[in-house]
Design a protein around this motif. Structure first.
Motif, mmCIF file in Angstrom:
data_model
loop_
_atom_site.group_PDB
_atom_site.id
_atom_site.type_symbol
_atom_site.label_atom_id
_atom_site.label_comp_id
_atom_site.label_asym_id
_atom_site.label_seq_id
_atom_site.Cartn_x
_atom_site.Cartn_y
_atom_site.Cartn_z
ATOM 1 N N HIS A 11 21.356 44.796 -5.818
ATOM 2 C CA HIS A 11 20.594 43.757 -5.134
ATOM 3 C C HIS A 11 19.097 43.981 -5.306
ATOM 4 C CE1 HIS A 11 24.490 43.661 -3.095
ATOM 5 N NE2 HIS A 11 24.300 44.946 -2.890
ATOM 6 N N SER A 19 17.664 40.380 3.782
ATOM 7 C CA SER A 19 18.761 40.515 2.815
ATOM 8 C C SER A 19 18.226 40.399 1.394
ATOM 9 C CB SER A 19 19.816 39.440 3.081
ATOM 10 O OG SER A 19 20.361 39.598 4.375
ATOM 11 N N VAL A 80 29.427 40.988 7.582
ATOM 12 C CA VAL A 80 28.380 41.628 6.793
ATOM 13 C C VAL A 80 28.939 41.965 5.425
ATOM 14 C CG1 VAL A 80 26.731 43.528 6.731
ATOM 15 C CG2 VAL A 80 27.481 42.651 8.917
ATOM 16 N N LYS A 81 28.162 41.659 4.399
ATOM 17 C CA LYS A 81 28.588 41.957 3.028
ATOM 18 C C LYS A 81 27.472 42.698 2.292
ATOM 19 C CE LYS A 81 27.296 37.441 1.103
ATOM 20 N NZ LYS A 81 26.170 37.295 1.980
ATOM 21 N N ASP A 84 23.388 42.270 2.405
ATOM 22 C CA ASP A 84 22.945 41.673 3.670
ATOM 23 C C ASP A 84 21.985 42.568 4.438
ATOM 24 O OD1 ASP A 84 24.375 39.335 3.305
ATOM 25 O OD2 ASP A 84 25.948 39.839 4.760
ATOM 26 N N PHE A 127 19.436 39.693 12.343
ATOM 27 C CA PHE A 127 20.433 39.257 11.362
ATOM 28 C C PHE A 127 21.756 38.937 12.049
ATOM 29 C CE2 PHE A 127 23.835 40.342 8.333
ATOM 30 C CZ PHE A 127 23.588 39.371 7.382
ATOM 31 N N GLN A 128 22.226 39.853 12.919
ATOM 32 C CA GLN A 128 23.427 39.644 13.728
ATOM 33 C C GLN A 128 23.291 40.436 15.018
ATOM 34 O OE1 GLN A 128 27.481 39.930 12.165
ATOM 35 N NE2 GLN A 128 26.686 39.279 10.179
#
Length: 181
Positions: A11, A19, A80-81, A84, A127-128
């Motif tokens: 990433h 992210s 979540v992946k 992220d 994010f969460q």
């Protein structure tokens, strides 16, 4: 020790965000980090650290998270992946958090040297909700236990691709546990 893991996902993001976009390959630049990533540079690139002292060396050129963490988070009910949580390299098969400072992760021609633990921040709850408590716990003595991956520097540049294997090479001599960087 010469454990072998593999790169499950890669990433990068050219902007300072949370992210990162998933890509098939990355170029690691010696002494700088991930080409095209906002955190690439010889000196610190994280905004809060730049504000404190922009001349600090960048010990956070590459962020690695073990994919097993995502498995645990999903089992706990979080969506979540890989990518992220802002990591550059999502690994599988090696307990990154137990590695000592100075461990070298050899990925083909490239080498990432582990410098310390990522210190998860409040942005994770943005994010969460509740996610920060999953990646920043407290042990029996009241000390923080950081689970959001490790940071490293690029000691030797090169290309890495999704699925590549990597080898763990522990430092010679006495081993020191990772602390936040």
């Amino acid at each position: 020790m010469s454990a072998v893991g593999h790169l499950e996902a890669l990433h990068r993001s050219p902007v300072h965000g949370f992210s990162k976009e998933t890509v098939e390959s990355l170029r690691l630049l010696e002494g700088q980090g991930v080409e095209g990533d906002a955190h690439c540079g010889v000196t610190v690139q994280h905004r809060s650290r730049v504000a404190a002292d922009p001349s600090q060396p960048n010990l956070r050129q590459v962020h690695l998270i073990h994919a097993e963490l995502f498995d645990e988070l999903r089992a706990a009910g979080f969506a979540v992946k890989p990518g992220d949580l802002g990591e550059n390299l999502t690994t599988r098969g090696v307990d990154l958090l137990s590695l000592p400072v100075g461990t070298r992760l050899v990925m083909g021609a490239a080498v990432v040297t582990v410098t310390g633990l990522r210190n998860p921040c409040q942005q994770i709850n943005g994010f969460q909700t509740g996610l920060l408590k999953q990646v920043l716990k407290v042990d029996r003595e009241g000390s923080p236990v950081r689970l959001a991956g490790v940071m490293g520097i690029v000691s030797r540049g090169g290309e890495v691709s999704t699925g590549d294997a990597f080898e763990v090479r522990l430092p010679a001599g006495e081993h020191f546990p990772l602390t936040r960087v």
